[in-house]
Motif scaffolding. Structure first.
Motif, PDB file in Angstrom:
ATOM      1  N   GLY A 192     -11.663 -15.706  39.457  1.00 52.54           N
ATOM      2  CA  GLY A 192     -12.831 -16.313  39.678  1.00 52.54           C
ATOM      3  C   GLY A 192     -14.197 -15.714  39.791  1.00 52.54           C
ATOM      4  O   GLY A 192     -15.475 -14.997  39.837  1.00 52.54           O
ATOM      5  N   VAL A 193     -13.619 -14.111  40.554  1.00 46.99           N
ATOM      6  CA  VAL A 193     -14.372 -13.010  40.522  1.00 46.99           C
ATOM      7  C   VAL A 193     -15.386 -12.728  39.275  1.00 46.99           C
ATOM      8  O   VAL A 193     -15.921 -12.029  39.852  1.00 46.99           O
ATOM      9  CB  VAL A 193     -14.032 -11.942  41.940  1.00 46.99           C
ATOM     10  N   TYR A 194     -14.269 -12.009  38.865  1.00 40.72           N
ATOM     11  CA  TYR A 194     -14.279 -11.677  37.380  1.00 40.72           C
ATOM     12  C   TYR A 194     -15.586 -12.975  36.859  1.00 40.72           C
ATOM     13  O   TYR A 194     -16.375 -12.165  35.659  1.00 40.72           O
ATOM     14  CB  TYR A 194     -13.469 -11.359  36.537  1.00 40.72           C
ATOM     15  N   ALA A 195     -15.232 -14.062  36.600  1.00 44.13           N
ATOM     16  CA  ALA A 195     -15.857 -14.268  36.074  1.00 44.13           C
ATOM     17  C   ALA A 195     -17.261 -14.386  36.854  1.00 44.13           C
ATOM     18  O   ALA A 195     -18.423 -15.100  35.768  1.00 44.13           O
ATOM     19  CB  ALA A 195     -15.180 -16.048  36.032  1.00 44.13           C
ATOM     20  N   SER A 196     -17.963 -14.724  37.416  1.00 43.40           N
ATOM     21  CA  SER A 196     -19.066 -14.539  37.955  1.00 43.40           C
ATOM     22  C   SER A 196     -19.541 -13.689  38.050  1.00 43.40           C
ATOM     23  O   SER A 196     -20.777 -13.128  38.329  1.00 43.40           O
ATOM     24  CB  SER A 196     -19.196 -15.115  39.696  1.00 43.40           C
TER      25      SER A 196
END
Length: 520
Positions: free
Chosen positions: A50-54
């Motif tokens: 999720g961090v990567y996606a954001s």
């Protein structure tokens, strides 16, 4: 229940406009017991994804171009400067560049949720007994890379920043920390990332090579006042990772059919399908083209960011481009003819820009995506859907960084050899003798490498950092950026951005007295 937790974890990394304090004070992304969340390695992996996606959100649409503004390389288009005085401050460096400036606030707020969640992952998973090669070590390494990379950006753009280390939260609080402490923390994160990140990873995720590349950049960029700038340590980092990558033909870097080439160290993954599109063409294309051919022309747009004259002209005309350099036409669009029709300014004459018009002057080309054109037959039919991958770290950049280090270590001859390797690629693999760099003084190399970095890395997001770390932001921007030159108000304090007003109001540990000098 587990599916619900995963969904909340992913949602927790969505960016919103708020102060650093809000992000740093979150009890938990899940509102659940963090010990339970971060003891489940599957949930932690989901959170990391999720961090990567954001993180991709930092490079999309207008927010992906803001940090390109106000340099010697790119500037805002004339109509944008005329119609938005506040944003115009990013190029004019006038009173509109202040703590209320919305785009600067957005850049600050985009980064803190990612730092915060990376810190929680590290705090929840990192242990003294962690063994390199384990799943847990890989997670910690990637989280350290993300926190280190984003802290690097924050420190370059704002100077002293809060240090988000949960193991020392009671000691550190939410206040800005001394520069030496900040950069020591960044270097420690990237050092751990280089030890724990996997050597190979999925596209768009950190590797040990990416960590070493960023660690080298950190050693090159740490302010001299911290005592941490060390070109020899940077050189060592680059030497440890460069052999894992290979220069590819320059056009391949911008071919959406060839993503993640052998040169890519870290590349953000996009596609022309919403919500994974980066929308950047909307910002860099020509409004005259848009008004003539519509959104279905793949190089339409709104002139939000355009090249400076210096960045698009030939050497003979005071610019940087030499005859035969293939990077020029890959980087910059000069011809706007579309299926036999050449647009004019007549359709947008109402703008009244006079001699400031630039809608049909050269534009950024690297991120044009023909898949979005009505003639592609793919059905996307709108340049807003542009979705090429975007390079974050690649070998061409690191080779030039490496050459800088060699020059600073009084190994200028070796530095010239490395630069000529990069330049040879720019002439199709064989560098003409009259284009080879020959012997030069160390000081001349410092000057020449700045133009070479523009030729190689035009509009790839590194220019402002390059200018800040070399102390050249004021002089070169004032010389080559049209709006900065006209305003004449740029000063040394503009090397840093102002701390946003929302932060000063909502975070009791960062007060108006903590504002960067020169701003209000």
């Amino acid at each position: 229940m587990k599916k619900t937790i995963i969904n909340i974890l992913i949602a927790g990394t969505v960016i919103c406009s708020a102060s650093c304090k809000k992000f740093l004070n979150q009890d938990s992304l899940t509102k659940l017991d963090e010990n339970k969340v971060y003891s489940d390695i599957n949930l932690v992996q989901t959170s990391l994804k999720g961090v990567y996606a954001s993180w991709l959100n930092n490079r999309v649409d207008e927010q992906g171009t803001v940090l390109m503004m106000g340099t010697d390389e790119t500037q805002q288009g004339a109509y944008q400067m005329k119609s938005d005085a506040s944003k115009g401050g990013l190029d004019r460096y006038d009173g509109n560049l202040n703590s209320l400036q919305g785009q600067v606030t957005t850049q600050w707020n985009l980064r803190w949720p990612l730092v915060n969640e990376a810190a929680k992952i590290i705090n929840g998973v990192d242990k003294p007994t962690l063994q390199a090669g384990s799943v847990e070590a890989g997670i910690v390494g990637e989280a350290c890379f993300i926190r280190g990379f984003i802290d690097f950006e924050l420190a370059m753009y704002w100077g002293e920043i809060p240090i988000r280390d949960l193991s020392r939260e009671s000691q550190l609080g939410l206040k800005r920390q001394p520069l030496k402490d900040v950069w020591t923390f960044i270097i420690a994160d990237l050092t751990k990332a280089s030890a724990f990140c996997p050597d190979k990873n999925d596209p768009g995720r950190a590797t040990s090579g990416a960590a070493l590349a960023m660690l080298g950049k950190a050693y090159m960029s740490a302010p001299v006042s911290t005592g941490l700038r060390d070109f020899d340590k940077a050189r060592d980092c680059f030497e440890k990772m460069m052999g894992r990558y290979t220069l590819v033909p320059y056009p391949d870097l911008w071919d959406y059919n060839k993503p993640n080439t052998a040169e890519a160290i870290l590349e953000f993954q996009y596609s022309p399908v919403s919500p994974n599109n980066n929308k950047v063409q909307f910002q860099i294309g020509s409004r005259a083209v848009q008004n003539t051919f519509g959104d279905g022309c793949y190089y339409s747009g709104y002139d939000k960011v355009v090249p400076t004259i210096h960045a698009y002209e030939t050497v003979a005309n005071g610019g940087i481009w030499e005859d035969g350099d293939v990077r020029r036409n890959e980087s910059i669009r000069y011809d706007f003819t579309y299926y036999g029709v050449t647009p004019t300014l007549d359709i947008i004459s109402w703008e009244g820009l006079g001699n400031d018009f630039d809608e049909l002057k050269p534009h950024v080309k690297k991120y044009e995506d023909f898949r979005t054109d009505t003639h592609s037959g793919l059905g996307y039919n709108n340049m807003y859907n542009s979705g090429k991958d975007m390079p974050v770290l690649r070998l061409g950049d690191i080779k030039l960084c490496y050459a800088e280090c060699l020059n600073e270590l009084s190994r200028t001859g070796e530095a010239i050899t490395v630069v000529n390797q990069v330049r040879a690629r720019a002439w199709g693999g064989t560098l003409p003798s009259d284009k080879m760099w020959g012997a030069m003084a160390q000081a001349d190399f410092r000057t020449n490498i700045m133009d070479e970095r523009t030729r190689e890395l035009f509009a790839e997001g590194w220019r402002r950092i390059d200018l800040i770390r070399t102390g050249l932001l004021v002089d070169r921007t004032k010389k080559y950026n049209k709006w900065t030159a006209q305003s004449g108000t740029i000063q040394a304090f503009n090397n840093l951005y102002p701390i946003p007003d929302t932060e000063l109001k909502l975070n009791p540990q960062i007060t108006p007295q903590d504002q960067n000098p020169g701003y209000h």
